[in-house]
Write an enzyme that holds these catalytic residues in place. Structure first.
Site, short mmCIF file in Angstrom:
data_model
loop_
_atom_site.label_atom_id
_atom_site.label_comp_id
_atom_site.label_asym_id
_atom_site.label_seq_id
_atom_site.Cartn_x
_atom_site.Cartn_y
_atom_site.Cartn_z
N VAL A 132 40.80 47.95 47.42
CA VAL A 132 39.86 46.99 48.02
C VAL A 132 38.45 47.55 47.91
CG1 VAL A 132 39.21 45.70 50.07
CG2 VAL A 132 41.61 46.25 49.69
N GLY A 134 36.55 48.51 45.28
CA GLY A 134 36.12 49.46 44.24
C GLY A 134 35.72 50.79 44.83
N GLY A 187 31.78 41.52 30.92
CA GLY A 187 32.93 42.30 31.33
C GLY A 187 33.24 42.20 32.82
N GLU A 190 37.80 38.50 33.53
CA GLU A 190 38.84 38.64 32.52
C GLU A 190 38.84 37.44 31.59
OE1 GLU A 190 40.67 41.30 32.26
OE2 GLU A 190 40.16 42.29 34.16
N LYS A 205 43.46 41.34 48.59
CA LYS A 205 42.65 42.35 49.29
C LYS A 205 42.57 42.07 50.78
CE LYS A 205 39.91 43.19 45.12
NZ LYS A 205 38.63 42.93 44.43
#
Length: 427
Positions: A132, A134, A187, A190, A205
């Site tokens: 959760v 990063g 980027g 996806e 999350k």
């Protein structure tokens, strides 16, 4: 000096970040641990693939058993993603006496209870800070730094893809498809962005956050959620004119004896700190009964930020390896007096497209009144077309009651479209 050996399952974006941090920060790691870290083996799909990273080919393997069953490996790092295969690899790692670090929110949200029990039974540790936010230390903050608190509210932006898209729409006037395409080119999204833009990623999350902060297990499938695909440039414009910004919020809060939780596009006051969180950044607003209000902010995705969180978990396990570590009980404090109600009541922004003729507003307002829905604001935009936008902001209403009223309004022939329904939070 002990050499703590790591098996890395996956060498994608996060796996590369883990490799780079372990290799480039060896002095810092050894100073902190008093021991060294070595990534002994890495699971990949194709050993001979060209990669933009300098990893010796001899430590690559396509056979997970070479890693999971290696008696020299102390810690397994799972960064392959997905649910079923990852679950099996983690379970087998515990059976072989390995500690596990994962960045996989889907497997923790879906099978966290089982994995905690298996880790405890095997006397090893399971850590998942990177699942959760990063690089933001959310899990450790909730479970360690703020462990003396009872939490009243956790709300925030925990998906960088959707926040990037909404930022482009808000700041640069893009429509949804333009912003999504740019996010993919950069980027941040996806090739198949469904999980992000439909709110599934945020629901995974939020399920983890609810478990950690409130001790309540809510399956991601049971979290009411709505994505951002229906938000238009007009919604962004109208929200701005009303003094709001639109963000995809993950929310868990106690409201008297009720516990509400949902993932939903939300209007928030433009002067609130969360309104200024832009692009791929994440932020979490926390209210505890001891600490009061605080906000955690940082990059919610990316190779190095997420890799940093993974390596942080590795280091914490590394400090335990030479101790008489025993896995702690995972039985969390639970708010047993709360009614678990999901989305519950709230204020809503409703964007309708109606026939441009006299009396339409009155008929719609009368329908709302019959369902005991009071209106805080009504905005009618430019006339002259066959259909014109009519914007409502309600006072607090139960969502199921609102849906019934809107069904009747749609059936009366005066409304061409209910373009969007967004929550409104005056935090």
């Amino acid at each position: 000096m002990k050499h703590i050996k790591i098996g890395l399952l996956g060498l994608g974006n996060i796996g590369k970040g883990v490799w780079n941090i372990v290799e480039n920060n060896k002095d810092k790691v050894e100073n902190y641990l008093g021991n060294s870290l070595e990534i002994k083996k890495i699971l990949v799909r194709n050993i001979h693939k060209n990669r933009d990273i300098n990893v010796p080919e001899e430590i690559l393997t396509t056979n997970p058993k070479e890693i999971i069953q290696d008696p020299e490996i102390d810690i397994i790092v799972e960064v392959i993603g997905g649910i079923d295969t990852a679950f099996e690899y983690i379970k087998e790692s515990f059976q072989n006496g390995k500690h596990v670090v994962t960045a996989n929110k889907a497997v923790i949200a879906t099978h966290g209870d089982i994995l905690h029990k298996l880790a405890k039974a095997s006397g090893v540790s399971l850590r998942y800070e990177a699942s959760v936010g990063g690089g933001i230390p959310i899990i450790n903050t909730l479970t360690q730094s703020l462990s003396a608190n009872k939490f009243d509210e956790i709300v925030g932006i925990i998906n960088g893809t959707t926040n990037y898209i909404l930022t482009q729409m808000s700041d640069f006037g893009m429509d949804f498809n333009e912003a999504l395409k740019l996010a993919q080119e950069k980027g941040y999204a996806e090739a198949d962005p469904t999980s992000d833009i439909e709110g599934e990623d945020a629901a995974f999350k939020l399920s983890i956050l609810i478990s950690e902060a409130f001790g309540i297990r809510i399956s991601p499938k049971d979290i009411p959620r709505e994505g951002i695909t229906k938000i238009s440039k007009k919604d962004i414009e109208y929200a701005s004119q009303l003094g709001y910004k639109i963000k995809l919020f993950a929310t868990a809060k106690k409201d008297e004896n009720n516990f509400k939780f949902y993932v939903h596009p939300t209007l928030i006051p433009i002067n609130h700190p969360l309104a200024s969180v832009s692009n791929e950044f994440n932020a979490l607003f926390i209210r505890g009964n001891a600490v009061g209000e605080l906000m955690l902010y940082g990059k919610g995705a990316g190779s190095m930020p997420t890799g940093s969180a993974v390596v942080g978990d590795i280091l914490e396990i590394g400090k335990l390896i030479e101790t008489d570590y025993k896995a702690q009980s995972t039985d969390s404090f639970k708010e047993t007096d709360l009614n678990i109600i999901g989305e519950g009541i709230g204020q809503y922004y409703i964007h309708t497209e109606v026939i441009d003729e006299p009396g339409v507003l009155g008929k719609i307002a009368s329908t709302f009144s019959r369902y005991d829905i009071s209106l805080k604001s009504v905005v009618q935009r430019a006339r002259g077309n066959h259909f014109v936008p009519l914007i409502f902001i309600t006072h607090e209403v139960d969502r199921s009651q609102l849906d019934k009223a809107l069904e009747e309004i749609k059936s009366n022939g005066l409304v061409n479209e209910i373009a969007s329904i967004l929550r409104v939070e005056n935090l």
